[in-house]
Scaffold this active site. Structure first.
Site, PDB file in Angstrom:
ATOM      1  N   LYS A  87       0.877  -1.211  -0.141  1.00 42.52           N
ATOM      2  CA  LYS A  87       0.069   0.031  -0.095  1.00 42.52           C
ATOM      3  C   LYS A  87       0.829   1.143   0.125  1.00 42.52           C
ATOM      4  O   LYS A  87       1.925   1.192   0.826  1.00 42.52           O
ATOM      5  CB  LYS A  87      -0.836  -0.072   1.296  1.00 42.52           C
ATOM      6  CG  LYS A  87      -1.646   1.292   1.581  1.00 42.52           C
ATOM      7  CD  LYS A  87      -3.137   1.045   1.093  1.00 42.52           C
ATOM      8  CE  LYS A  87      -3.950   2.205   0.952  1.00 42.52           C
ATOM      9  NZ  LYS A  87      -3.426   3.105  -0.329  1.00 42.52           N
ATOM     10  N   LYS A 111       5.451   2.796   8.046  1.00 42.54           N
ATOM     11  CA  LYS A 111       4.420   3.317   8.292  1.00 42.54           C
ATOM     12  C   LYS A 111       3.494   2.418   8.896  1.00 42.54           C
ATOM     13  O   LYS A 111       2.929   2.380  10.019  1.00 42.54           O
ATOM     14  CB  LYS A 111       3.955   4.214   7.537  1.00 42.54           C
ATOM     15  CG  LYS A 111       4.650   5.324   7.287  1.00 42.54           C
ATOM     16  CD  LYS A 111       3.971   6.452   6.291  1.00 42.54           C
ATOM     17  CE  LYS A 111       4.829   7.366   5.408  1.00 42.54           C
ATOM     18  NZ  LYS A 111       4.246   8.362   4.900  1.00 42.54           N
ATOM     19  N   LYS A 123       4.824   1.704  -3.366  1.00 41.16           N
ATOM     20  CA  LYS A 123       4.822   3.276  -3.700  1.00 41.16           C
ATOM     21  C   LYS A 123       4.966   3.296  -5.122  1.00 41.16           C
ATOM     22  O   LYS A 123       5.585   2.407  -5.959  1.00 41.16           O
ATOM     23  CB  LYS A 123       6.283   4.071  -3.136  1.00 41.16           C
ATOM     24  CG  LYS A 123       5.972   5.576  -3.085  1.00 41.16           C
ATOM     25  CD  LYS A 123       5.078   5.949  -2.045  1.00 41.16           C
ATOM     26  CE  LYS A 123       4.909   7.252  -1.838  1.00 41.16           C
ATOM     27  NZ  LYS A 123       4.457   7.786  -0.578  1.00 41.16           N
ATOM     28  N   THR A 207      -3.361  13.336   6.837  1.00 38.71           N
ATOM     29  CA  THR A 207      -1.941  13.315   7.086  1.00 38.71           C
ATOM     30  C   THR A 207      -1.668  14.289   8.119  1.00 38.71           C
ATOM     31  O   THR A 207      -1.143  14.193   9.063  1.00 38.71           O
ATOM     32  CB  THR A 207      -1.155  13.544   5.952  1.00 38.71           C
ATOM     33  OG1 THR A 207      -1.602  12.467   5.012  1.00 38.71           O
ATOM     34  CG2 THR A 207       0.255  13.340   6.053  1.00 38.71           C
ATOM     35  N   ASN A 238      -0.734  19.529   0.482  1.00 36.57           N
ATOM     36  CA  ASN A 238      -2.048  18.689   1.134  1.00 36.57           C
ATOM     37  C   ASN A 238      -1.676  18.816   2.565  1.00 36.57           C
ATOM     38  O   ASN A 238      -2.462  19.497   3.317  1.00 36.57           O
ATOM     39  CB  ASN A 238      -2.156  17.532   0.541  1.00 36.57           C
ATOM     40  CG  ASN A 238      -3.153  16.626   1.433  1.00 36.57           C
ATOM     41  OD1 ASN A 238      -2.743  15.899   2.753  1.00 36.57           O
ATOM     42  ND2 ASN A 238      -4.389  16.731   1.017  1.00 36.57           N
ATOM     43  N   SER A 365      -6.525   5.821   4.648  1.00 32.60           N
ATOM     44  CA  SER A 365      -6.666   5.200   3.541  1.00 32.60           C
ATOM     45  C   SER A 365      -6.998   3.754   3.908  1.00 32.60           C
ATOM     46  O   SER A 365      -7.846   3.116   3.293  1.00 32.60           O
ATOM     47  CB  SER A 365      -5.401   4.924   2.937  1.00 32.60           C
ATOM     48  OG  SER A 365      -5.138   6.239   2.009  1.00 32.60           O
TER      49      SER A 365
HETATM   50  N1  GLU Z   1       1.164   9.007   0.133  1.00 37.20           N
HETATM   51  C1  GLU Z   1       1.001   9.098   1.315  1.00 37.20           C
HETATM   52  C2  GLU Z   1       2.168   8.469   2.344  1.00 37.20           C
HETATM   53  O1  GLU Z   1       3.043   8.569   2.018  1.00 37.20           O
HETATM   54  C3  GLU Z   1      -0.433   8.029   1.677  1.00 37.20           C
HETATM   55  C4  GLU Z   1      -0.437   6.462   1.229  1.00 37.20           C
HETATM   56  C5  GLU Z   1      -1.619   5.724   1.259  1.00 37.20           C
HETATM   57  O2  GLU Z   1      -2.595   6.479   1.907  1.00 37.20           O
HETATM   58  O3  GLU Z   1      -1.632   4.620   1.181  1.00 37.20           O
HETATM   59  O4  GLU Z   1       1.865   7.990   3.408  1.00 37.20           O
END
Ligand code: GLU
Length: 431
Positions: A87, A111, A123, A207, A238, A365
Site C-alpha cells: 500500500k 508506517k 509506492k 495526514t 496537502n 486510507s
Molecule cells: N502517500 C501517502 C503516504 O506517503 C499515503 C499513502 C496511502 O494512503 O496509502 O503515506
C-alpha cells in the site's frame, strides 16, 4: 530549497540520479539494519528488507494536446507483502527516480507497521510535471499508468493512493480505468478517492490530522502549550496547508510557511485563512508576495515547533545546528538526514520521525479500503475517533521504545515498524 534537487543530465541525455536520492535509500537501509540488530534479527532478515521484493519500471506513451506523443517513465515498488497487500501513494514529480520510489516503499512498510495496519509498503511515481500539463493530458497519463502496472496491483495485491502532486481526481480516473479493465466496479483498488466514488470522510486532511496529534503529544512531553506556541511549516501542499489551518484554529501562532518558491514570515502569526484562500492547487502562494524569505531561512526561524512538510533532505548536517525549534515533527517523507537526526537528538530536540508523524494518511486510507470492502460507510466522527486512537497508540509505543531502549525516536520508530513485517516473514518461512 524544496524542489531544487534537480537531476543532472549525462552526455547522452539520460538522467542521472542525484546523490541525495541515493543517500535517502542508504540512510533508510542503515537505520533498518540498526533496528533489526537491536531486535535481535540476523543479517539475512536485513538482506530481505533492504530492497523492495518487486520493482516495476514502465514506459507510458501519452498523446499530448498538441498532437505530439510523449513517453513518460513510471515506477511501482512493492517492498514487502509478508503482512498483507502492499500500500502506498503515487507521486507525479519531475524528480521522481527509481531509488526514491524504492526508499518511499520501505517507508510505507514502516508506517504500516507503526500504526499496525494489515499491509506492507508500496509506492509509485511518474517522472512528469503536472504543473505544466493540461487536465486531459494528466488524465491520459494517469490511465496509461494504471494499464501499465495493472498486472501487479489490485485490491488484494497492492493499493495505490495520492502522494505529491496527485489528488482525488487522479485517484478517480485511476479507479475508473482499473474498473473498466476488470469489468467490475473496484473501489478498493485505490484510496484517496472522492467521497461520491467510495472515498472516506477525513481522508483528505488525514495526514495533517495525524501530524496535529503528534504535535500535541510531543508538546505534552516537552511541557509546551500548543496554544500560543510558535510554529513554522515548510510546504503548503496537502499536508502543510491543512496542518497550518488546524494549528491556526488551535490557537498556535503559525509564524512561517513556505512553498517551492519561497517563504512568508510574520513573528505575530500569519493569517492562514487568507493564505489558504489565495493558494493554488499545487500549494503555491508565496509568489503573490514581495517580501519573502528563502526556504533555508525559513527552517532556521526562531520558533517552538518546526514541521518540514515538503520534500526530502531539507535538514542536513549543514543546517542542523542552526535549527532553533525544540520540537520537529516530520510531515514530509525523509526531510532530515541521519547525521542531522543525531545532531538534533544530541541537543535534546524532540524529533517525531516521518514514518510515525505522516502515518495518518495511510491510516485513513486503510479505513477507506475497509469501508469499500464491506460496502458500509462511516461517519466523519467515527473516522476521526479511530484515527486519534491509532496515532496516539503509535506515538506512545514509539516514545516508550525510545525511552526504554535509550535510542532516538527515529530508530525507535523503525524498531516498532519492522517488527511485525519481520515476524510475518519468519512465520511464512521466508527467513
Ligand atoms: N502517500 C501517502 C503516504 O506517503 C499515503 C499513502 C496511502 O494512503 O496509502 O503515506
Amino acid at each position: 530549497m524544496a524542489g531544487s534537487d534537480k537531476m543532472g543530465k549525462t552526455e547522452n541525455g539520460i538522467k542521472e540520479e542525484p546523490k541525495s536520492k541515493q543517500n535517502v535509500l542508504q540512510s533508510t537501509q542503515t537505520v533498518i539494519h540498526q533496528a533489526l540488530g537491536k531486535l535481535g534479527y540476523s543479517d539475512e532478515m536485513f538482506e530481505l528488507m533492504k530492497e523492495p521484493l518487486r520493482m516495476m519500471t514502465v514506459r507510458i506513451p501519452v498523446r499530448m494536446d498538441d498532437g505530439s506523443n510523449k513517453i513518460f517513465t513510471g515506477y511501482r515498488a512493492q517492498h514487502n507483502d509478508a503482512v498483507g497487500p502492499t500500500k502506498g501513494g503515487v507521486r507525479f514529480h519531475p524528480n521522481v527516480s527509481e531509488t526514491e520510489v524504492k526508499a518511499l516503499s520501505i517507508w510505507m512498510s514502516l508506517k504500516a507497521g507503526i500504526v499496525d495496519l494489515p499491509y506492507g509498503g508500496g509506492k509509485g511515481g511518474i517522472v512528469c510535471d503536472p504543473r505544466e500539463m493540461s487536465f486531459p493530458e494528466v488524465e491520459r497519463l494517469s490511465r496509461g499508468y494504471v494499464r501499465a502496472i495493472s498486472q501487479i496491483v489490485g485490491p488484494t495485491k497492492d493499493i495505490p493512493a495520492p502522494d505529491v502532486f496527485t489528488n482525488s481526481q487522479i485517484m478517480a480516473w485511476m479507479m475508473d480505468e482499473y474498473s473498466r479493465m476488470r469489468e467490475f466496479d473496484s473501489p478498493g483498488f485505490i484510496t484517496g478517492k472522492p467521497l461520491v466514488l467510495g472515498g472516506s470522510h477525513g481522508r483528505e486532511s488525514a495526514t495533517a490530522k495525524g501530524v496535529t496529534i503528534c504535535i500535541r503529544e510531543a508538546a505534552k512531553k516537552k511541557g509546551l502549550n500548543v496554544e500560543g506556541a510558535r510554529i513554522v511549516i515548510q510546504g503548503f501542499g496537502n499536508a502543510g496547508s491543512f496542518l497550518a489551518k488546524f494549528m491556526f484554529d488551535a490557537g498556535a501562532k503559525v509564524v512561517g510557511i513556505s512553498d517551492v518558491y519561497g517563504g512568508l514570515y510574520d513573528p505575530e502569526g500569519l493569517d492562514i485563512d487568507y493564505l489558504l484562500d489565495r493558494r493554488d492547487s499545487f500549494g503555491t502562494v508565496s509568489k503573490l508576495f514581495k517580501d519573502t524569505i528563502s526556504n533555508d531561512e525559513l527552517l532556521e526561524l526562531d520558533c517552538d515547533i518546526l514541521v518540514p512538510a515538503a520534500i526530502e533532505n531539507q535538514i542536513t548536517e549543514s543546517n542542523a545546528d542552526r535549527i532553533k525549534a525544540g520540537i520537529i515533527v516530520e510531515a514530509a517523507n525523509g526531510p532530515t538526514t541521519i547525521e542531522a537526526t543525531k545532531m538534533l537528538s544530541d541537543r535534546g530536540v524532540l524529533l517525531v520521525p516521518d514514518v510515525l508523524a505522516s502515518a495518518g494518511g495511510v491510516t485513513v486510507s486503510y479505513f477507506e479500503w475497509v469501508q469499500n470492502n464491506q460496502g458500509f460507510y462511516w461517519e466523519e466522527e467515527e473516522v476521526a475517533k479511530k484515527l486519534e486512537k491509532v496515532i496516539v497508540t503509535a506515538f506512545d509505543n514509539v516514545y516508550r521504545v525510545a525511552s526504554v531502549r535509550n535510542v532516538d525516536m527515529r530508530l525507535a520508530a523503525y524498531m516498532v515498524g519492522v517488527r511485525k513485517m519481520a515476524e510475518a516473514s519468519r512465520f511464512r518461512g521466508w527467513i
